[in-house]
Design a protein around this motif. Structure first.
Motif, PDB file in Angstrom:
ATOM      1  N   UNK A 159       0.803  -1.226   0.000  1.00  0.00           N
ATOM      2  CA  UNK A 159       0.000   0.000   0.000  1.00  0.00           C
ATOM      3  C   UNK A 159       0.835   1.275   0.000  1.00  0.00           C
ATOM      4  N   UNK A 160       2.113   1.177   0.347  1.00  0.00           N
ATOM      5  CA  UNK A 160       2.957   2.369   0.378  1.00  0.00           C
ATOM      6  C   UNK A 160       3.513   2.731  -0.999  1.00  0.00           C
ATOM      7  N   UNK A 161       3.146   1.957  -2.019  1.00  0.00           N
ATOM      8  CA  UNK A 161       3.665   2.201  -3.365  1.00  0.00           C
ATOM      9  C   UNK A 161       2.544   2.527  -4.331  1.00  0.00           C
ATOM     10  N   UNK A 162       2.891   3.327  -5.340  1.00  0.00           N
ATOM     11  CA  UNK A 162       1.955   3.565  -6.434  1.00  0.00           C
ATOM     12  C   UNK A 162       2.208   2.515  -7.498  1.00  0.00           C
ATOM     13  N   UNK A 163       1.245   2.324  -8.373  1.00  0.00           N
ATOM     14  CA  UNK A 163       1.420   1.331  -9.425  1.00  0.00           C
ATOM     15  C   UNK A 163       2.587   1.697 -10.338  1.00  0.00           C
ATOM     16  N   UNK A 164       2.808   3.001 -10.524  1.00  0.00           N
ATOM     17  CA  UNK A 164       3.912   3.433 -11.370  1.00  0.00           C
ATOM     18  C   UNK A 164       5.280   3.097 -10.801  1.00  0.00           C
ATOM     19  N   UNK A 165       5.343   2.881  -9.489  1.00  0.00           N
ATOM     20  CA  UNK A 165       6.622   2.560  -8.856  1.00  0.00           C
ATOM     21  C   UNK A 165       6.958   1.069  -8.909  1.00  0.00           C
ATOM     22  N   UNK A 166       6.012   0.252  -9.317  1.00  0.00           N
ATOM     23  CA  UNK A 166       6.231  -1.187  -9.273  1.00  0.00           C
ATOM     24  C   UNK A 166       7.331  -1.644 -10.215  1.00  0.00           C
ATOM     25  N   UNK A 167       7.491  -0.976 -11.352  1.00  0.00           N
ATOM     26  CA  UNK A 167       8.567  -1.355 -12.262  1.00  0.00           C
ATOM     27  C   UNK A 167       9.924  -1.131 -11.599  1.00  0.00           C
ATOM     28  N   UNK A 168      10.059  -0.022 -10.875  1.00  0.00           N
ATOM     29  CA  UNK A 168      11.309   0.266 -10.171  1.00  0.00           C
ATOM     30  C   UNK A 168      11.582  -0.818  -9.136  1.00  0.00           C
ATOM     31  N   UNK A 169      10.557  -1.183  -8.381  1.00  0.00           N
ATOM     32  CA  UNK A 169      10.696  -2.225  -7.367  1.00  0.00           C
ATOM     33  C   UNK A 169      11.116  -3.552  -8.015  1.00  0.00           C
ATOM     34  N   UNK A 170      10.474  -3.886  -9.114  1.00  0.00           N
ATOM     35  CA  UNK A 170      10.789  -5.145  -9.791  1.00  0.00           C
ATOM     36  C   UNK A 170      12.245  -5.196 -10.209  1.00  0.00           C
ATOM     37  N   UNK A 171      12.748  -4.122 -10.788  1.00  0.00           N
ATOM     38  CA  UNK A 171      14.143  -4.121 -11.236  1.00  0.00           C
ATOM     39  C   UNK A 171      15.112  -4.158 -10.058  1.00  0.00           C
ATOM     40  N   UNK A 172      14.777  -3.523  -8.952  1.00  0.00           N
ATOM     41  CA  UNK A 172      15.650  -3.592  -7.779  1.00  0.00           C
ATOM     42  C   UNK A 172      15.741  -5.014  -7.250  1.00  0.00           C
ATOM     43  N   UNK A 173      14.613  -5.707  -7.195  1.00  0.00           N
ATOM     44  CA  UNK A 173      14.623  -7.073  -6.688  1.00  0.00           C
ATOM     45  C   UNK A 173      15.305  -8.025  -7.666  1.00  0.00           C
ATOM     46  N   UNK A 174      15.131  -7.784  -8.946  1.00  0.00           N
ATOM     47  CA  UNK A 174      15.843  -8.586  -9.955  1.00  0.00           C
ATOM     48  C   UNK A 174      17.353  -8.409  -9.808  1.00  0.00           C
ATOM     49  N   UNK A 175      17.786  -7.162  -9.603  1.00  0.00           N
ATOM     50  CA  UNK A 175      19.214  -6.888  -9.450  1.00  0.00           C
ATOM     51  C   UNK A 175      19.766  -7.573  -8.204  1.00  0.00           C
ATOM     52  N   UNK A 176      18.991  -7.570  -7.133  1.00  0.00           N
ATOM     53  CA  UNK A 176      19.446  -8.218  -5.893  1.00  0.00           C
ATOM     54  C   UNK A 176      19.718  -9.697  -6.127  1.00  0.00           C
ATOM     55  N   UNK A 177      18.837 -10.362  -6.830  1.00  0.00           N
ATOM     56  CA  UNK A 177      19.032 -11.790  -7.098  1.00  0.00           C
ATOM     57  C   UNK A 177      20.285 -12.019  -7.943  1.00  0.00           C
ATOM     58  N   UNK A 178      20.477 -11.187  -8.946  1.00  0.00           N
ATOM     59  CA  UNK A 178      21.622 -11.347  -9.827  1.00  0.00           C
ATOM     60  C   UNK A 178      22.935 -11.169  -9.064  1.00  0.00           C
ATOM     61  N   UNK A 179      23.032 -10.108  -8.262  1.00  0.00           N
ATOM     62  CA  UNK A 179      24.278  -9.849  -7.548  1.00  0.00           C
ATOM     63  C   UNK A 179      24.517 -10.866  -6.436  1.00  0.00           C
ATOM     64  N   UNK A 180      23.471 -11.314  -5.781  1.00  0.00           N
ATOM     65  CA  UNK A 180      23.641 -12.337  -4.748  1.00  0.00           C
ATOM     66  C   UNK A 180      24.120 -13.651  -5.360  1.00  0.00           C
ATOM     67  N   UNK A 181      23.664 -13.949  -6.562  1.00  0.00           N
ATOM     68  CA  UNK A 181      24.128 -15.170  -7.214  1.00  0.00           C
ATOM     69  C   UNK A 181      25.624 -15.086  -7.503  1.00  0.00           C
TER      70      UNK A 181
END
Length: 218
Positions: A159-181
């Protein structure tokens, strides 16, 4: 992705029940062989000869399925990426709510790396050697991740995010997985072992951020 000898690959399409099935199996064998070769020697050194020998087909057959070496390399990461997404989806079945589904999918991503240890190298080199494939992979993964976040939002979460911010969130989480790997890859690059501490820290960050909500909003 389990290693398959060229003899086994050849046998797999020779037993196909139709021409279309045989064609599909040969293309799959070429992509599988390419994944192994690129995982071992990198994009720059992966030749059509090496790939066709690993797949157990002639070079002439190769050009029935791919226009060029680069065409195959650009197809490689998107193909593996779809396999990864399907694996993660299947492993997360039965999850309930954003927290549960995100943790299941995060752990499933690293489960996929155990069966497909060449994936990190293929992903990390793709930006330089197969940029078209790299961009297609990012688009495929981000679109599916964004749909997941949108469903969570519609269910009253995030609820603290707008729908427009979801793409930013998605890319941040994708990057986290890549770097952790990359961080938890073995020295020889053949496996990734994610410590429980790392998985717990990832979920803590996803759920609470670095400082949490400001006191007046709690």
């Amino acid at each position: 992705m389990k290693h398959m000898t060229n003899v086994a690959r050849a046998a797999s399409w020779k037993t196909a029940s139709s021409r279309s099935e045989r064609s599909e199996r040969i293309r799959s064998a070429l992509l599988s062989a390419a994944a192994e070769v690129v995982g071992e020697v990198g994009y720059a050194e992966a030749s059509v000869t090496m790939i066709t020998q690993r797949a157990g087909v002639g070079q002439g057959t190769f050009y029935n399925y791919f226009k060029s070496r680069q065409d195959l390399l650009d197809s490689l990461l998107p193909d593996l990426g779809e396999q990864m997404l399907d694996y993660v989806r299947d492993e997360a079945v039965g999850g309930s709510g954003f927290r549960d589904l995100e943790e299941k999918s995060f752990r499933a991503f690293f489960g996929f790396l155990k069966s497909t240890p060449q994936f990190p190298r293929i992903l990390n080199e793709a930006e330089s050697f197969a940029p078209a494939g790299f961009q297609k992979h990012l688009d495929n993964v981000s679109k599916r991740y964004i749909r997941f976040l949108q469903r969570s939002m519609k269910n009253g979460e995030l609820q603290d995010y707008s729908e427009g911010e979801l793409e930013v969130v998605a890319y941040m989480l994708m990057a986290a997985r890549s770097y952790l790997s990359q961080r938890y890859m073995s020295p020889d690059g053949r496996s990734v072992e994610l410590p429980r501490l790392a998985a717990d820290a990832y979920m803590k960050f996803v759920l609470y951020g670095l400082v949490g909500r400001p006191p007046e909003e709690k």
